[in-house]
Design a protein around this motif. Structure first.
Motif, mmCIF file in Angstrom:
data_model
loop_
_atom_site.group_PDB
_atom_site.id
_atom_site.type_symbol
_atom_site.label_atom_id
_atom_site.label_comp_id
_atom_site.label_asym_id
_atom_site.label_seq_id
_atom_site.Cartn_x
_atom_site.Cartn_y
_atom_site.Cartn_z
ATOM 1 N N UNK A 99 0.578 -0.951 0.122
ATOM 2 C CA UNK A 99 0.017 -0.336 0.044
ATOM 3 C C UNK A 99 0.879 1.440 0.002
ATOM 4 N N UNK A 100 0.799 2.204 -1.073
ATOM 5 C CA UNK A 100 1.933 2.688 -1.090
ATOM 6 C C UNK A 100 0.831 4.666 -0.440
ATOM 7 N N UNK A 101 -0.258 4.573 -0.505
ATOM 8 C CA UNK A 101 -1.171 5.413 -0.143
ATOM 9 C C UNK A 101 -0.397 6.245 0.925
ATOM 10 N N UNK A 102 -1.156 7.849 1.586
ATOM 11 C CA UNK A 102 -0.095 8.198 2.313
ATOM 12 C C UNK A 102 -0.868 7.518 3.900
ATOM 13 N N UNK A 103 -0.305 7.226 5.127
ATOM 14 C CA UNK A 103 -0.985 6.595 6.381
ATOM 15 C C UNK A 103 -1.123 8.598 7.290
ATOM 16 N N UNK A 104 -2.047 8.514 7.508
ATOM 17 C CA UNK A 104 -1.765 9.746 8.441
ATOM 18 C C UNK A 104 -2.046 9.806 10.155
ATOM 19 N N UNK A 105 -1.569 10.488 10.513
ATOM 20 C CA UNK A 105 -2.452 10.680 11.819
ATOM 21 C C UNK A 105 -1.702 9.747 12.830
ATOM 22 N N UNK A 106 -0.732 9.735 12.825
ATOM 23 C CA UNK A 106 0.251 8.582 14.078
ATOM 24 C C UNK A 106 0.669 9.154 15.057
ATOM 25 N N UNK A 107 0.251 8.636 16.385
ATOM 26 C CA UNK A 107 1.033 9.423 16.950
ATOM 27 C C UNK A 107 1.989 8.918 17.745
ATOM 28 N N UNK A 108 2.960 9.813 17.959
ATOM 29 C CA UNK A 108 3.990 9.846 19.196
ATOM 30 C C UNK A 108 4.300 10.991 20.309
ATOM 31 N N UNK A 109 4.994 10.664 21.528
ATOM 32 C CA UNK A 109 4.761 10.960 22.306
ATOM 33 C C UNK A 109 6.109 10.753 23.339
ATOM 34 N N UNK A 110 6.426 11.851 24.510
ATOM 35 C CA UNK A 110 7.467 11.376 25.056
ATOM 36 C C UNK A 110 6.610 10.933 26.992
ATOM 37 N N UNK A 111 7.716 9.382 27.115
ATOM 38 C CA UNK A 111 6.457 8.502 27.576
ATOM 39 C C UNK A 111 7.301 8.916 28.894
ATOM 40 N N UNK A 112 8.648 9.905 29.478
ATOM 41 C CA UNK A 112 8.719 10.259 30.407
ATOM 42 C C UNK A 112 9.855 11.830 29.873
ATOM 43 N N UNK A 113 9.387 13.147 30.787
ATOM 44 C CA UNK A 113 9.438 14.178 31.187
ATOM 45 C C UNK A 113 11.380 14.228 30.206
ATOM 46 N N UNK A 114 11.547 15.053 29.295
ATOM 47 C CA UNK A 114 12.568 15.591 29.069
ATOM 48 C C UNK A 114 13.451 17.176 29.689
ATOM 49 N N UNK A 115 14.589 16.521 30.300
ATOM 50 C CA UNK A 115 15.343 17.845 31.489
ATOM 51 C C UNK A 115 15.980 18.446 30.623
ATOM 52 N N UNK A 116 15.754 19.898 30.619
ATOM 53 C CA UNK A 116 16.164 21.239 29.351
ATOM 54 C C UNK A 116 16.495 21.809 30.098
ATOM 55 N N UNK A 117 17.670 22.189 29.959
ATOM 56 C CA UNK A 117 18.561 23.558 31.017
ATOM 57 C C UNK A 117 17.722 24.791 30.006
ATOM 58 N N UNK A 118 17.791 25.421 31.318
ATOM 59 C CA UNK A 118 17.385 27.270 31.933
ATOM 60 C C UNK A 118 17.877 27.944 32.452
ATOM 61 N N UNK A 121 15.515 28.388 35.573
ATOM 62 C CA UNK A 121 14.945 27.347 35.796
ATOM 63 C C UNK A 121 15.709 26.596 36.493
ATOM 64 N N UNK A 122 17.516 26.337 35.927
ATOM 65 C CA UNK A 122 18.069 25.455 35.893
ATOM 66 C C UNK A 122 17.643 24.690 34.827
ATOM 67 N N UNK A 123 16.810 23.266 35.118
ATOM 68 C CA UNK A 123 16.654 22.026 34.599
ATOM 69 C C UNK A 123 15.112 21.839 35.106
ATOM 70 N N UNK A 124 14.301 21.763 33.812
ATOM 71 C CA UNK A 124 12.940 22.232 33.722
ATOM 72 C C UNK A 124 12.277 20.866 32.711
ATOM 73 N N UNK A 125 11.651 20.316 33.388
ATOM 74 C CA UNK A 125 11.387 18.147 32.551
ATOM 75 C C UNK A 125 9.912 19.298 31.929
ATOM 76 N N UNK A 126 9.816 18.510 30.490
ATOM 77 C CA UNK A 126 9.182 18.275 29.346
ATOM 78 C C UNK A 126 8.458 17.699 28.638
ATOM 79 N N UNK A 127 7.329 17.987 28.494
ATOM 80 C CA UNK A 127 6.866 16.984 27.195
ATOM 81 C C UNK A 127 6.339 17.009 26.375
ATOM 82 N N UNK A 128 6.165 15.884 25.653
ATOM 83 C CA UNK A 128 6.080 16.796 24.327
ATOM 84 C C UNK A 128 5.116 15.752 23.111
#
Length: 214
Positions: A99-118, A121-128
């Motif tokens: 099947x070569x058609x476009x498959x749409x709306x597949x979901x992804x997400x971070x199971x655990x927060x990502x720690x971002x330097x700021x 605020x020093x370290x901030x937990x970010x989920x996406x």
């Protein structure tokens, strides 16, 4: 059933796939022990490709259209089976539809927060989380690198394969950017466009095209 009906039943003269699902990427035509009749009609619908496999080796690939199977349009299979010119007997081969058609709306997400330097605020937990779309760009490459001899490949199987990779690439991209939490927040709507070219090579390696990432 007469003898003629029995003999006739041993040969396949029509090969086609009417996809009634929304999540099937590869489907194997159910040949069982039947042989394919030389001159059989192969129908490949729009947004499909048909691939012939001979004893585990990828042979000929057919694009959308109606094809009468003969040695002239099965050059690779003819070589693998050592057919002579004009060979007209039934043959055995596995047929896969992609099947070569476009498959749409597949979901992804971070199971655990990502720690971002700021800086504030020093370290901030970010989920996406988000979605992505893809299509099979090179059916033969996809068969070789991912599907193999799997007779039924679904979107969920591919999603499981890519989900961890997407999260890993997303995490690395955020950390390498050096952006603070406010900058990330204000650019959240364009992050997908920035990440798409970074993710594309991993999809192309399997014969796929990532068409959208949000």
């Amino acid at each position: 059933m007469g003898i003629f009906d029995f003999v006739k039943g041993q040969f396949i003269d029509v090969i086609a796939w009417e996809d009634d699902s929304r999540d099937t990427i590869i489907w194997k035509f159910p040949r069982k022990d039947n042989e394919i009749k030389m001159g059989a009609q192969l129908t490949v619908r729009e947004s499909q490709a048909a691939i012939f496999i001979n004893e585990g080796k990828l042979a000929d690939v057919f694009q959308p259209g109606r094809h009468e199977l003969a040695t002239r349009n099965l050059p690779i299979l003819s070589t693998l089976q050592a057919w002579k010119h004009g060979f007209n007997s039934p043959f055995k081969a596995d047929v896969y539809f992609v099947n070569t058609r476009q498959f749409s709306n597949l979901k992804w997400g971070t199971p655990q927060p990502i720690m971002i330097s700021d800086p504030d605020f020093t370290l901030v937990p970010v989920r996406a989380f988000g979605t992505y779309n893809f299509r099979v760009k090179d059916p033969a490459l996809f068969m070789r690198e991912f599907a193999g001899t799997d007779k039924h490949v679904t979107v969920d199987e591919l999603g499981d394969h890519y989900r961890g990779m997407i999260i890993n690439d997303f995490t690395n991209a955020l950390k390498k950017s050096g952006q603070g939490i406010q900058e990330i927040f204000f650019q959240s709507t364009t992050l997908g466009e920035q990440l798409l070219p970074q993710l594309q090579p991993d999809f192309e390696a399997l014969g796929l095209q990532l068409t959208e990432f949000t």
